[in-house]
Design a protein around this motif. Sequence first.
Motif, PDB file in Angstrom:
ATOM      1  N   UNK A   2       0.841  -1.187   0.000  1.00 45.32           N
ATOM      2  CA  UNK A   2       0.000   0.000   0.000  1.00 45.32           C
ATOM      3  C   UNK A   2       0.881   1.243   0.000  1.00 45.32           C
ATOM      4  N   UNK A   3       0.586   2.173  -0.901  1.00 41.61           N
ATOM      5  CA  UNK A   3       1.264   3.468  -0.896  1.00 41.61           C
ATOM      6  C   UNK A   3       0.271   4.537  -0.474  1.00 41.61           C
ATOM      7  N   UNK A   4       0.725   5.443   0.390  1.00 41.10           N
ATOM      8  CA  UNK A   4      -0.118   6.518   0.906  1.00 41.10           C
ATOM      9  C   UNK A   4       0.514   7.859   0.567  1.00 41.10           C
ATOM     10  N   UNK A   5      -0.309   8.768   0.066  1.00 46.16           N
ATOM     11  CA  UNK A   5       0.174  10.103  -0.270  1.00 46.16           C
ATOM     12  C   UNK A   5      -0.751  11.134   0.356  1.00 46.16           C
ATOM     13  N   UNK A  23      -4.468   9.686   0.047  1.00 45.37           N
ATOM     14  CA  UNK A  23      -4.852   8.853  -1.081  1.00 45.37           C
ATOM     15  C   UNK A  23      -4.011   7.585  -1.099  1.00 45.37           C
ATOM     16  N   UNK A  24      -4.679   6.457  -1.189  1.00 43.75           N
ATOM     17  CA  UNK A  24      -3.992   5.168  -1.190  1.00 43.75           C
ATOM     18  C   UNK A  24      -3.967   4.563  -2.583  1.00 43.75           C
ATOM     19  N   UNK A  25      -2.910   3.819  -2.874  1.00 43.07           N
ATOM     20  CA  UNK A  25      -2.806   3.090  -4.132  1.00 43.07           C
ATOM     21  C   UNK A  25      -2.072   1.786  -3.872  1.00 43.07           C
ATOM     22  N   UNK A  26      -2.175   0.894  -4.821  1.00 41.01           N
ATOM     23  CA  UNK A  26      -1.497  -0.388  -4.702  1.00 41.01           C
ATOM     24  C   UNK A  26      -2.349  -1.466  -4.066  1.00 41.01           C
ATOM     25  N   UNK A  27      -3.351  -1.050  -3.326  1.00 40.46           N
ATOM     26  CA  UNK A  27      -4.244  -1.999  -2.677  1.00 40.46           C
ATOM     27  C   UNK A  27      -5.450  -1.223  -2.166  1.00 40.46           C
ATOM     28  N   UNK A 114       1.061   1.501  12.651  1.00 42.28           N
ATOM     29  CA  UNK A 114       0.878   1.641  11.218  1.00 42.28           C
ATOM     30  C   UNK A 114       1.736   0.641  10.488  1.00 42.28           C
ATOM     31  N   UNK A 115       1.142  -0.015   9.508  1.00 37.52           N
ATOM     32  CA  UNK A 115       1.901  -0.910   8.643  1.00 37.52           C
ATOM     33  C   UNK A 115       2.517  -0.129   7.483  1.00 37.52           C
ATOM     34  N   UNK A 116       1.812   0.911   7.076  1.00 36.45           N
ATOM     35  CA  UNK A 116       2.265   1.749   5.963  1.00 36.45           C
ATOM     36  C   UNK A 116       2.101   3.215   6.367  1.00 36.45           C
ATOM     37  N   UNK A 117       3.048   4.041   5.928  1.00 31.57           N
ATOM     38  CA  UNK A 117       3.038   5.457   6.263  1.00 31.57           C
ATOM     39  C   UNK A 117       3.252   6.296   5.014  1.00 31.57           C
TER      40      UNK A 117
END
Length: 127
Positions: A2-5, A23-27, A114-117
């Motif tokens: 997951x990518x977060x911007x 905004x999330x992408x990749x999943x 958080x798993x993704x930041x």
Amino acid sequence: QLQLVESGGGLVQPGGSLRLSCAASGSTVDYYNIGWFRQAPGKERAGVSCIGSGGGSTYYVDSVKGRFTISRDNRKNTVYLQMNSLKPEDTAVYYCAAWRALAGAQTMCTMIRGDYWGQGTQVTVSS
């Protein structure tokens, strides 16, 4: 993965408003708790507001209650933080994070989970 911007930060006068977007992408974010955290210069990162994966549970740190509102739009894979009545002490870099766990919004925010930041967006409240 997951990518977060984050976006929406900027300079605003005291009493003003900003809306941050994550905004999330990749999943899909459907199964993730999403949180907003902030870090001011010389201070540790702290939880601001978090929302559960279903959107039914939310958490706000006391200092932003009544001023900030978190929401999520899973169709757009985006989470928002509406910030009103901003104060100079809200000045910080704001980060969003995604955490896949059953523990929920309050745990995510209070335990800084958080798993993704994302990379963060600067919010400056100054006259």
